[in-house]
Design a protein around this motif. Structure first.
Motif, PDB file in Angstrom:
ATOM      1  N   PHE A 215       0.837  -1.199   0.000  1.00  0.00           N
ATOM      2  CA  PHE A 215       0.000   0.000   0.000  1.00  0.00           C
ATOM      3  C   PHE A 215       0.871   1.248   0.000  1.00  0.00           C
ATOM      4  O   PHE A 215       0.632   2.179  -0.771  1.00  0.00           O
ATOM      5  CB  PHE A 215      -0.913  -0.033   1.224  1.00  0.00           C
ATOM      6  CG  PHE A 215      -2.060   0.919   1.132  1.00  0.00           C
ATOM      7  CD1 PHE A 215      -3.146   0.625   0.334  1.00  0.00           C
ATOM      8  CD2 PHE A 215      -2.043   2.105   1.832  1.00  0.00           C
ATOM      9  CE1 PHE A 215      -4.208   1.503   0.248  1.00  0.00           C
ATOM     10  CE2 PHE A 215      -3.100   2.987   1.751  1.00  0.00           C
ATOM     11  CZ  PHE A 215      -4.185   2.682   0.955  1.00  0.00           C
TER      12      PHE A 215
ATOM     13  N   ILE B 163      -0.814   1.903  -9.505  1.00  0.00           N
ATOM     14  CA  ILE B 163      -2.125   1.255  -9.493  1.00  0.00           C
ATOM     15  C   ILE B 163      -1.981  -0.247  -9.697  1.00  0.00           C
ATOM     16  O   ILE B 163      -2.670  -1.047  -9.059  1.00  0.00           O
ATOM     17  CB  ILE B 163      -3.034   1.888 -10.563  1.00  0.00           C
ATOM     18  CG1 ILE B 163      -3.374   3.306 -10.154  1.00  0.00           C
ATOM     19  CG2 ILE B 163      -4.293   1.084 -10.749  1.00  0.00           C
ATOM     20  CD1 ILE B 163      -4.160   4.056 -11.174  1.00  0.00           C
TER      21      ILE B 163
ATOM     22  N   LEU C 243      -1.034  -1.784  -6.521  1.00  0.00           N
ATOM     23  CA  LEU C 243      -2.184  -1.811  -5.618  1.00  0.00           C
ATOM     24  C   LEU C 243      -3.129  -2.951  -6.000  1.00  0.00           C
ATOM     25  O   LEU C 243      -3.658  -3.652  -5.130  1.00  0.00           O
ATOM     26  CB  LEU C 243      -2.914  -0.471  -5.706  1.00  0.00           C
ATOM     27  CG  LEU C 243      -3.892  -0.126  -4.605  1.00  0.00           C
ATOM     28  CD1 LEU C 243      -3.163  -0.036  -3.289  1.00  0.00           C
ATOM     29  CD2 LEU C 243      -4.572   1.198  -4.884  1.00  0.00           C
ATOM     30  N   SER C 244      -3.328  -3.134  -7.312  1.00  0.00           N
ATOM     31  CA  SER C 244      -4.238  -4.195  -7.727  1.00  0.00           C
ATOM     32  C   SER C 244      -3.647  -5.567  -7.398  1.00  0.00           C
ATOM     33  O   SER C 244      -4.384  -6.515  -7.146  1.00  0.00           O
ATOM     34  CB  SER C 244      -4.544  -4.079  -9.220  1.00  0.00           C
ATOM     35  OG  SER C 244      -3.422  -4.438  -9.961  1.00  0.00           O
TER      36      SER C 244
ATOM     37  N   ALA D   5      -8.216   6.440 -14.038  1.00  0.00           N
ATOM     38  CA  ALA D   5      -7.303   5.808 -13.086  1.00  0.00           C
ATOM     39  C   ALA D   5      -7.799   6.016 -11.661  1.00  0.00           C
ATOM     40  O   ALA D   5      -7.762   5.108 -10.830  1.00  0.00           O
ATOM     41  CB  ALA D   5      -5.908   6.379 -13.261  1.00  0.00           C
TER      42      ALA D   5
ATOM     43  N   PHE E 180     -10.599   3.819 -10.915  1.00  0.00           N
ATOM     44  CA  PHE E 180     -10.095   2.450 -10.761  1.00  0.00           C
ATOM     45  C   PHE E 180      -9.539   2.233  -9.357  1.00  0.00           C
ATOM     46  O   PHE E 180      -9.794   1.203  -8.731  1.00  0.00           O
ATOM     47  CB  PHE E 180      -9.020   2.166 -11.809  1.00  0.00           C
ATOM     48  CG  PHE E 180      -8.543   0.751 -11.803  1.00  0.00           C
ATOM     49  CD1 PHE E 180      -9.383  -0.264 -12.202  1.00  0.00           C
ATOM     50  CD2 PHE E 180      -7.273   0.430 -11.380  1.00  0.00           C
ATOM     51  CE1 PHE E 180      -8.957  -1.577 -12.189  1.00  0.00           C
ATOM     52  CE2 PHE E 180      -6.838  -0.878 -11.363  1.00  0.00           C
ATOM     53  CZ  PHE E 180      -7.686  -1.882 -11.765  1.00  0.00           C
ATOM     54  N   VAL E 181      -8.792   3.235  -8.844  1.00  0.00           N
ATOM     55  CA  VAL E 181      -8.313   3.134  -7.465  1.00  0.00           C
ATOM     56  C   VAL E 181      -9.504   3.054  -6.516  1.00  0.00           C
ATOM     57  O   VAL E 181      -9.493   2.302  -5.529  1.00  0.00           O
ATOM     58  CB  VAL E 181      -7.396   4.326  -7.117  1.00  0.00           C
ATOM     59  CG1 VAL E 181      -6.957   4.268  -5.676  1.00  0.00           C
ATOM     60  CG2 VAL E 181      -6.190   4.335  -8.005  1.00  0.00           C
TER      61      VAL E 181
ATOM     62  N   LEU F 172     -10.629  -0.404  -6.481  1.00  0.00           N
ATOM     63  CA  LEU F 172      -9.699  -1.232  -5.689  1.00  0.00           C
ATOM     64  C   LEU F 172      -9.991  -1.094  -4.198  1.00  0.00           C
ATOM     65  O   LEU F 172     -10.028  -2.083  -3.451  1.00  0.00           O
ATOM     66  CB  LEU F 172      -8.255  -0.798  -5.953  1.00  0.00           C
ATOM     67  CG  LEU F 172      -7.630  -1.216  -7.263  1.00  0.00           C
ATOM     68  CD1 LEU F 172      -6.233  -0.658  -7.378  1.00  0.00           C
ATOM     69  CD2 LEU F 172      -7.578  -2.723  -7.350  1.00  0.00           C
TER      70      LEU F 172
END
Lengths: 210, 485
Positions: free
Chosen positions: A122, A156, A159-160, B168, B171-172, B175
């Motif tokens: 993170f 990102i 994170l994914s 983006a 998308f976060v 998540l």
């Protein structure tokens, strides 16, 4: 092992922020792509089907580590683009800003204290996202903006990955994001903008206003 | 037969045909089968309301599509707009004497934009909605770049870049929602499952998700903080596309925000979300007011008016009560009225060859039918009775004052009055006054029949304001039934 790779990833962010040469950015993007593909390989091996894993790792290597950085460096060399100037002088401040971002990201993830959260992932991901945004806001060249966006996307992707073991769909979607926006961003445009303006400073794009 | 798959596949095939067949007539005739598909999809969804469809990728998994009240309402709005948009696009390209190559790319992108927006409205899966909305960026940017000049390039570049950041961000947000969903021990990211499990999730993650979603989709709906690229897009894109962006994409962005709002409204963060929406709405209204007073470009004027209406919509949604009804009704009417205005302004620009309000004078003399459309269209968007928007704005203020949001109510009232002044001032300037000499000796190039579709759209707006049909009210109530009372 994964932690080590993530730490190297964070160091690459600091290096990127302090650099001013465009070719250095492409090298860092290459290193980040390699790191991310290793992280994907290590992290997702046991959780998703082998075909999906191969797809994800290949995409990361080919796309993030090879196609994008090489395309950029070719463009930079071909057009003899000058390096970034007067964005953050001296570079000490840039390093200071990135360090601050990392500390804040760490504090944030530590305080979130969620059982499903990998603090290292993170922290690194949030730092990359904000470093990408910082590059977009502070730098002057369109090509640096796109590279900033790529750093943001790397964040990102990381994170994914933290969620990938539970939600493989999300990792695939992240790849969709990658391919899609990149096709849009430079496949179509940097060439067109270059043709029309013969320079790729963002200040040139200021015709539309009220 | 799976209608949604047929629709997707059919539009793909028709789009490819448009791209490869380099014949002007056939290219436009191909819109007829596409429109048939669009109507088929729309009617199918109306008869299968709230049914889960689209069991792809494995069969026994979750279905990806479900048309609910709000989805069907805005899908129908898009279906209504298809034919006027195509007809106006035809006139637009004809008068610019465009080559078949650029026409075929334009038509392909238009078809793609319409079908992606339609699918985004009826999907029930967070990720699928995100992917469809992402695809609208591609189609929209090709349309914005259509005129191939410096302004178009700049607008397209900015649109793509900021949209990518917005995508983006959302998308976060998704998540983070995934992290929150782990708390609820369910990784099913359909809106139905999420609204069942929302109470079990950590409110902090939900707040972060909501902020990111609102920021990310603000570029599609045209709200603060990312509205600027949307204004540039509506300005530089061909006018029929501007109509579709204001009348279709704005609603798609709203539906995206609305679905997350609906899911999270079951949790304790409801009042916090309302505060966020109020702030976004109020700031959007503020920026719209400031720019409407100073802007000189007629298309940007309309774009800022869309920003204003998007702001009002969020304020209505956040005020609750009758505001829920008002927001949906408001957006339907706004879509129809604003698109007819965009069509009309496109024809006006054709006459004057200029977008600058200071250079456009005496339009009523040059083109009386178009002038009349302009008057009625501005009446509609300004909310002058009998326009239905008067009714929805009245309901919005009623909801605001009933929920004791006096400050927001006062703020919106003052700003709306200033906007009223600004828009009517510009309208009067454009309509009356001395016709510039360069226009008088030129033959009139807009025929009265070219305004027919605008008349139809505007008469729908006024008719709905006076006699809202029972089935529409029923659909709207169905759309908002899951929101807290």
């Amino acid at each position: 092992m994964t932690n080590l790779l993530i730490i190297v990833f964070v160091i690459s962010l600091i290096y990127m922020a302090s650099a001013g040469r465009l070719l250095t950015y492409t090298k860092v993007l290459f290193i980040q792509g390699i790191l991310l593909s290793f992280i994907a390989l290590l992290e997702l091996t046991h959780d998703i089907s082998i075909s999906n894993l191969i797809f994800i790792v290949l995409e990361t290597v080919i796309f993030k580590a090879i196609v994008v950085p090489f395309y950029f460096s070719r463009l930079i060399v071909k057009n003899k683009m000058s390096n970034e100037r007067n964005a953050d002088n001296p570079n000490f401040f840039a390093i200071f800003k990135v360090a601050l971002i990392i500390i804040l990201a760490y504090t944030l993830s530590y305080n979130l204290n969620d059982e499903h959260l990998h603090i290292t992932y993170f922290t690194a991901a949030i730092s990359a996202i904000f470093v990408g945004l910082l590059m977009i806001v502070r730098r002057k060249k369109i090509i640096t903006h796109i590279m900033g966006y790529m750093v943001l996307e790397n964040g990102i992707f990381l994170l994914s990955m933290a969620l990938g073991s539970e939600l493989p769909l999300i990792v695939n979607l992240g790849i969709l994001l990658d391919l899609f926006t990149s096709v849009l961003l430079f496949g179509l445009f940097i060439t067109k903008i270059d043709e029309l303006y013969h320079s790729t400073e963002i200040d040139q794009l200021s015709g539309l206003k009220d | 037969m799976d209608i949604i798959l047929l629709y997707l596949f059919g539009s793909l095939v028709i789009g490819m045909l448009m791209f490869f067949i380099k014949n002007r007539v056939i290219n436009y005739l191909l819109f007829i089968p596409f429109f048939a598909l669009q109507v088929l999809l729309n009617v199918h969804e109306i008869f299968h309301i709230n049914e889960i469809e689209g069991y792809y990728f494995g069969g026994d998994g979750e279905g990806y599509f479900k048309a609910d009240g709000i989805g069907i309402i805005f899908l129908s709005v898009i279906t209504i707009l298809v034919i006027p948009t195509v007809i106006h696009s035809y006139w637009y390209t004809k008068h610019r004497k465009e080559t078949i190559g650029s026409i075929s790319i334009y038509n392909l992108s238009l078809l793609l934009l319409i079908s992606m927006m339609s699918c985004a409205l009826i999907t029930r899966h967070v990720a699928m909605m995100w992917a469809f909305i992402e695809a609208t960026t591609l189609a929209a940017s090709m349309l914005i770049y259509h005129e191939r000049n410096h302004a178009a390039l700049e607008a397209t570049w900015k649109y793509i870049f900021v949209c990518s950041i917005g995508i983006a961000m959302s998308f976060v947000g998704i998540l983070f929602l995934g992290i929150a969903a782990q708390d609820a021990k369910s990784l099913d990211l359909t809106f139905d499952a999420l609204s069942q499990n929302a109470r079990l999730m950590d409110p902090m993650w939900l707040k972060l998700t909501f902020l990111l979603i609102v920021t990310g989709y603000s570029v599609k709906m045209g709200l603060t903080p990312l509205f600027t690229v949307d204004i540039d897009a509506k300005d530089t894109a061909p006018s029929p596309v501007g109509a579709l962006l204001s009348g279709g994409l704005l609603n798609v962005g709203f539906v995206a925000i609305f679905r997350f709002y609906e899911v999270f409204s079951k949790t304790e963060i409801l009042s916090w979300m309302n505060t966020v929406l109020m702030m976004v709405g109020m700031s959007s209204l503020f920026f719209a007011t400031v720019y409407i007073l100073r802007v000189k470009n007629i298309k940007r004027l309309l774009a800022y008016s869309s920003l204003e209406h998007a702001g009002i919509a969020l304020i209505a949604l956040a005020s609750g009560g009758i505001g829920y009804f008002a927001v949906i009704f408001h957006l339907i009417l706004h879509a129809l009225a604003k698109s007819s205005l965009f069509f009309q302004v496109g024809q006006m620009i054709r006459v004057y060859r200029h977008k600058n309000i200071d250079l456009i004078r005496g339009y009523y003399k040059v083109n009386p039918w178009g002038g009349l459309v302009l008057i009625l269209g501005f009446m509609a968007v300004l909310g002058i009775p009998p326009s239905g928007i008067f009714l929805t704005e009245f309901y919005t203020f009623k909801a605001l004052f009933m929920a004791k949001h006096y400050f927001v109510g006062l703020w919106a009232l003052i700003l709306l009055s200033i906007i009223f002044y600004g828009l009517s001032r510009d309208l009067l300037k454009v309509l009356f006054g001395e016709v510039p000499p360069s226009i008088t000796h030129r033959a009139v190039v807009v025929y009265p029949y070219e305004t027919i579709s605008q008349w139809i759209l505007l008469s729908i707006v006024f008719f709905l304001g006076l006699y809202p049909p029972a089935f529409l009210v029923e659909f709207i109530q169905m759309a908002v039934q899951d929101l807290p009372k």
